[in-house]
Design a protein around this motif. Structure first.
Motif, PDB file in Angstrom:
ATOM      1  N   PRO A  13       6.829 -18.690  40.368  1.00 39.14           N
ATOM      2  CA  PRO A  13       6.734 -17.239  40.202  1.00 39.14           C
ATOM      3  C   PRO A  13       7.796 -16.729  39.225  1.00 39.14           C
ATOM      4  O   PRO A  13       8.914 -17.251  39.180  1.00 39.14           O
ATOM      5  N   PRO A  14       7.430 -15.729  38.426  1.00 42.09           N
ATOM      6  CA  PRO A  14       8.389 -15.182  37.462  1.00 42.09           C
ATOM      7  C   PRO A  14       9.608 -14.581  38.162  1.00 42.09           C
ATOM      8  O   PRO A  14       9.480 -13.871  39.160  1.00 42.09           O
ATOM      9  N   THR A  15      10.770 -14.884  37.625  1.00 42.43           N
ATOM     10  CA  THR A  15      12.008 -14.303  38.134  1.00 42.43           C
ATOM     11  C   THR A  15      12.155 -12.898  37.555  1.00 42.43           C
ATOM     12  O   THR A  15      11.356 -12.461  36.719  1.00 42.43           O
ATOM     13  N   GLU A  16      13.194 -12.209  37.968  1.00 44.30           N
ATOM     14  CA  GLU A  16      13.449 -10.861  37.433  1.00 44.30           C
ATOM     15  C   GLU A  16      13.688 -10.928  35.919  1.00 44.30           C
ATOM     16  O   GLU A  16      13.180 -10.093  35.164  1.00 44.30           O
ATOM     17  N   LYS A  17      14.421 -11.946  35.486  1.00 44.34           N
ATOM     18  CA  LYS A  17      14.696 -12.120  34.055  1.00 44.34           C
ATOM     19  C   LYS A  17      13.388 -12.326  33.272  1.00 44.34           C
ATOM     20  O   LYS A  17      13.187 -11.751  32.205  1.00 44.34           O
ATOM     21  N   LEU A  60       4.173 -16.156  22.912  1.00 46.33           N
ATOM     22  CA  LEU A  60       4.911 -15.007  23.456  1.00 46.33           C
ATOM     23  C   LEU A  60       5.178 -15.179  24.950  1.00 46.33           C
ATOM     24  O   LEU A  60       6.293 -14.941  25.420  1.00 46.33           O
ATOM     25  N   ILE A  61       4.162 -15.599  25.682  1.00 50.44           N
ATOM     26  CA  ILE A  61       4.298 -15.767  27.129  1.00 50.44           C
ATOM     27  C   ILE A  61       5.243 -16.927  27.444  1.00 50.44           C
ATOM     28  O   ILE A  61       6.108 -16.814  28.316  1.00 50.44           O
ATOM     29  N   PHE A  62       5.105 -18.021  26.718  1.00 46.97           N
ATOM     30  CA  PHE A  62       5.989 -19.174  26.915  1.00 46.97           C
ATOM     31  C   PHE A  62       7.440 -18.794  26.595  1.00 46.97           C
ATOM     32  O   PHE A  62       8.357 -19.135  27.343  1.00 46.97           O
ATOM     33  N   ASN A  63       7.645 -18.063  25.497  1.00 45.53           N
ATOM     34  CA  ASN A  63       9.002 -17.655  25.106  1.00 45.53           C
ATOM     35  C   ASN A  63       9.613 -16.656  26.087  1.00 45.53           C
ATOM     36  O   ASN A  63      10.837 -16.547  26.167  1.00 45.53           O
ATOM     37  N   ALA A  64       8.772 -15.942  26.822  1.00 46.21           N
ATOM     38  CA  ALA A  64       9.281 -15.015  27.841  1.00 46.21           C
ATOM     39  C   ALA A  64       9.828 -15.782  29.045  1.00 46.21           C
ATOM     40  O   ALA A  64      10.528 -15.216  29.871  1.00 46.21           O
ATOM     41  N   GLY A  65       9.475 -17.073  29.144  1.00 44.74           N
ATOM     42  CA  GLY A  65      10.004 -17.894  30.232  1.00 44.74           C
ATOM     43  C   GLY A  65       9.005 -18.237  31.314  1.00 44.74           C
ATOM     44  O   GLY A  65       9.369 -18.807  32.340  1.00 44.74           O
ATOM     45  N   VAL A  66       7.736 -17.898  31.088  1.00 43.37           N
ATOM     46  CA  VAL A  66       6.718 -18.236  32.084  1.00 43.37           C
ATOM     47  C   VAL A  66       6.413 -19.723  31.982  1.00 43.37           C
ATOM     48  O   VAL A  66       6.175 -20.242  30.897  1.00 43.37           O
TER      49      VAL A  66
END
Length: 88
Positions: A13-17, A60-66
């Motif tokens: 799950p995505p963290t706050e960051k 973009l999604i990968f670079n966001a950390g997902v």
């Protein structure tokens, strides 16, 4: 404008960051919406395909950390054909 959706499955799950980074990705011209389904572990991205292509959106999604596991089909495959009855 041609709107396209991509559905990704993520591992953790995505963290706050990561959520903040996704909010910034939402500001990219051409991204129309992001929807997270925490139960299904999926992220749906709606974008304008005249501005962006799927490879750019994925980056973009990968670079966001997902932590993307796979891209899922939005249309489920047809059910399998029934097996023919045995000939006696």
């Amino acid at each position: 404008m041609t709107t396209v959706d991509i559905l990704y499955r993520y591992a953790t799950p995505p963290t706050e960051k990561v959520a903040i980074a996704l909010a910034s990705a939402r500001d990219v011209y051409g991204i129309r919406g992001l929807t997270i389904d925490r139960e299904a572990h999926t992220l749906r991205v709606e974008f304008d395909s005249t501005r962006l292509n799927p490879a750019v959106v994925t980056k973009l999604i990968f670079n966001a950390g997902v932590d993307i596991i796979e891209e899922l089909a939005l249309i489920p495959p047809p059910p399998p054909e029934p097996a023919p009855a045995p000939v006696a």
